[in-house]
Write a protein that holds these residues in place. Structure first.
Motif, short mmCIF file in Angstrom:
data_model
loop_
_atom_site.label_atom_id
_atom_site.label_comp_id
_atom_site.label_asym_id
_atom_site.label_seq_id
_atom_site.Cartn_x
_atom_site.Cartn_y
_atom_site.Cartn_z
N PHE A 26 0.83 -1.20 0.00
CA PHE A 26 0.00 0.00 0.00
C PHE A 26 0.87 1.26 0.00
N ALA A 27 1.98 1.23 0.74
CA ALA A 27 2.89 2.37 0.76
C ALA A 27 3.49 2.59 -0.63
N GLU A 28 3.82 1.52 -1.31
CA GLU A 28 4.35 1.64 -2.68
C GLU A 28 3.32 2.27 -3.62
N GLU A 29 2.04 2.02 -3.33
CA GLU A 29 0.96 2.60 -4.15
C GLU A 29 0.70 4.05 -3.77
N GLU A 49 10.70 0.97 7.94
CA GLU A 49 11.08 0.53 6.59
C GLU A 49 10.33 1.34 5.54
N ILE A 50 9.05 1.60 5.79
CA ILE A 50 8.24 2.37 4.85
C ILE A 50 8.72 3.82 4.79
N GLY A 54 10.70 6.52 1.88
CA GLY A 54 10.03 7.71 1.41
C GLY A 54 8.52 7.70 1.54
N GLY A 55 7.97 6.64 2.15
CA GLY A 55 6.53 6.54 2.30
C GLY A 55 6.04 7.17 3.60
N THR A 56 4.73 7.09 3.80
CA THR A 56 4.09 7.63 4.99
C THR A 56 3.45 6.50 5.78
N ALA A 57 3.81 6.38 7.06
CA ALA A 57 3.26 5.31 7.89
C ALA A 57 3.33 5.69 9.35
N SER A 58 2.45 5.10 10.13
CA SER A 58 2.48 5.24 11.58
C SER A 58 2.19 3.89 12.20
N ALA A 59 2.71 3.67 13.41
CA ALA A 59 2.55 2.40 14.11
C ALA A 59 1.73 2.62 15.38
#
Length: 255
Positions: A26-29, A49-50, A54-59
């Motif tokens: 999903f991050a790649e998309e 890793e995301i 260069g992606g956007t993510a939260s844990a």
């Protein structure tokens, strides 16, 4: 996939296996990925890793069987990223045993994680989706819920329940333009499968037997499942709802 860029995607059980592969895809998309998992260290590892790519993510470390914690996590996610566009209920847990060798505490744990948890997530996101008149939900069930699986009686019951629940929610929310579908993986080479199969000779025998039974001649890999889920979450599947898709290499092609 069509129109996943900048979508806010919540994925449960995102610290490993299918869940981690989903988060990365999903991050790649171009989606903004919110990772929900009881394993905080694992979720943060996937997040890093995301974001490192260069992606956007939260844990978010959450016990999905606790309704109040789920509601709080969704509120936090929406404050960080915006309204939830996509929910993927991927988290699951199993323990292999014949039914008469199990007991009520085990049943309660299985039901809490595999059935109650996804229901909690639905309740937390659907009001907002309904108000906005849009949304996608993909529930990861199992072919154990479609055709049964020895040693997985209560797990199978939960996954069968998720299939029935999905169809009902799809009917209730179709007028709100919310798509709700199910993906049912067959035997997939994840930590959950390895725990189910066991170690040593017995585990290897089960693996080989399944490889012989699966028409494609191998166990599924996490990457085999993520494309189907991303498709159902995308605008390519805008007119699909209430459906059950098996990803099993042909093992359960009938029914």
């Amino acid at each position: 996939m069509k129109n996943l860029k900048d979508k806010v995607v919540v994925i449960t059980g995102g610290s490993g296996g299918i869940g981690a592969a989903l988060c990365k895809r999903f991050a790649e998309e171009g989606a903004k990925v919110a990772i929900i998992d009881l394993n905080e260290a694992g979720a943060r590892s996937v997040q890093e890793e995301i974001t490192g790519a260069g992606g956007t993510a939260s844990a978010h470390a959450v016990d999905i069987s606790d309704y109040e914690l789920v509601v709080g996590a969704i509120s936090d996610i929406e404050q960080r990223h915006g309204p939830v566009d996509v929910l993927v209920n991927n988290a699951g847990w199993d323990h292999a045993a014949r039914f008469l060798d199990t007991d009520p505490p085990l049943w309660d744990k299985l039901i809490s994680i595999n059935l109650k948890g996804p229901i909690n997530l639905h309740h937390a996101v659907l009001k907002g989706m309904a108000e906005r008149g849009r949304g996608r939900i993909v529930n990861v069930a199992s072919d154990a819920g479609r055709v049964g699986s020895s040693g997985e009686s209560v797990y199978s019951a939960c996954k069968g329940g998720i299939i029935a629940f999905t169809k009902t929610i799809a009917r209730e929310f179709a007028r709100k333009q919310i798509n709700v579908n199910v993906v049912c993986p067959g035997p997939t080479d994840t930590a959950l499968f390895r725990d189910f199969a066991g170690e040593g000779e017995s585990g290897e025998k089960l693996r080989k037997a399944l490889e012989r039974a699966i028409p494609f001649g191998r166990l599924g890999q996490p990457g085999d499942v993520v494309g189907a889920i991303c498709f159902l979450a995308s605008d390519d599947a805008a007119f699909i709802t209430g459906q059950v898709l098996s990803v099993s290499g042909g093992l359960t092609m009938a029914g």
